[in-house]
Design an enzyme around this catalytic site. Structure first.
Site, PDB file in Angstrom:
ATOM      1  CD  GLU A  12      -1.970  -5.334  -5.656  1.00  0.00           C
ATOM      2  OE1 GLU A  12      -1.356  -5.695  -4.638  1.00  0.00           O
ATOM      3  OE2 GLU A  12      -1.580  -4.381  -6.362  1.00  0.00           O
ATOM      4  CG  ASP A 193       4.892 -12.272   0.615  1.00  0.00           C
ATOM      5  OD1 ASP A 193       5.779 -11.761   1.313  1.00  0.00           O
ATOM      6  OD2 ASP A 193       4.227 -11.606  -0.209  1.00  0.00           O
TER       7      ASP A 193
HETATM    8  N1  ADE Z   1       3.918  -7.153  -1.676  1.00  0.00           N
HETATM    9  C1  ADE Z   1       3.572  -8.423  -1.408  1.00  0.00           C
HETATM   10  N2  ADE Z   1       4.552  -9.061  -0.754  1.00  0.00           N
HETATM   11  C2  ADE Z   1       5.548  -8.175  -0.592  1.00  0.00           C
HETATM   12  C3  ADE Z   1       6.828  -8.248  -0.013  1.00  0.00           C
HETATM   13  N3  ADE Z   1       7.269  -9.366   0.550  1.00  0.00           N
HETATM   14  N4  ADE Z   1       7.601  -7.136  -0.051  1.00  0.00           N
HETATM   15  C4  ADE Z   1       7.153  -6.008  -0.636  1.00  0.00           C
HETATM   16  N5  ADE Z   1       5.959  -5.887  -1.216  1.00  0.00           N
HETATM   17  C5  ADE Z   1       5.161  -6.964  -1.188  1.00  0.00           C
END
Ligand code: ADE
Length: 225
Positions: A12, A193
């Protein structure tokens, strides 16, 4: 101007170091660079709310930054966006603070932290202008907790309770500290995701690509300030 960037993970922050020629400062975890005439301070904070809060306060105390941008990835919790799309924070809250109402009743008398309008509008302009390979974006609620969400039942709760567009692990803590210090902020998150049962695998595959997209948006904002 002085701009502070909060990034949780290497992926990041790496683009900022390239774009701004940033080098390690004398302060642990903080890199210094330049974007046009602006001084940029990038803090690699690690995961979670305490890391985010402590290091946001450090950026404010050490460098007196004018703006804070938190850039990174998140799990998508809304139906109209998907992996690699972008959420620009309109506001942020915690999804793991119970009862959240005590934040309204006692200091800081707010449990929802509103992002800066100018930074939001520059972020939207960035998303419209970055040609890239095409992606969707929207402005909405981001919810934060000390939890990697990988459960569709939790996603349904975050959507029902907060109208959450995405979930991550730092944004509201950054926002909270910025509000306490009256420093304007925005959180830019690209989806790695869907916060469901496949989240872990998707995160592994997509976080680098998504993080880069969030960095592009954040860099654009800084270049227009
Ligand atoms: N950062 C990226 N994906 C995430 C998730 N599923 N839960 C918490 N933080 C995240």
């Amino acid at each position: 101007m002085k701009i502070g960037i909060i990034a949780a993970l290497d992926c990041e922050m790496v683009e900022f170091c390239k774009d701004f020629g940033a080098k390690p400062s004398k302060y642990y975890g903080i890199y210094e660079g330049k974007c046009a005439e602006h001084d940029v301070y990038i803090s690699l904070v690690g995961v979670g709310k305490v890391n985010a809060a402590a290091n946001t306060q450090r950026l404010i105390d050490l460098f007196d930054v004018d703006y804070v941008i938190n850039s990174g990835v998140a799990g998508c919790t809304c139906n109209h966006l998907g992996v690699c799309d972008v959420v620009v924070s309109k506001e942020l809250t915690y999804h793991d603070f119970y009862p959240i109402g005590v934040l309204d009743k006692y200091a800081p008398n707010a449990s929802v932290f509103k992002a800066d309008e100018k930074l939001i509008s520059l972020a939207c302009e960035a998303c419209e202008n970055i040609k890239d390979d095409g992606f969707k974006f929207d402005t909405g609620m981001i919810v934060t907790g000390d939890q990697f969400v990988e459960d569709s039942n939790v996603v349904a709760r975050l959507r029902a309770d907060y109208n959450a567009f995405c979930t991550e692990m730092e944004g509201a803590a950054v926002a909270h500290v910025c509000v306490l210090n009256k420093v304007p902020f925005v959180v830019i998150r690209a989806m790695s995701d869907n916060a469901d049962e496949d989240a872990d695998m998707s995160f592994e595959e997509m976080s680098a690509v998504a993080a880069k997209r969030a960095s592009f948006v954040s860099t654009y904002i800084i270049s227009k300030l």
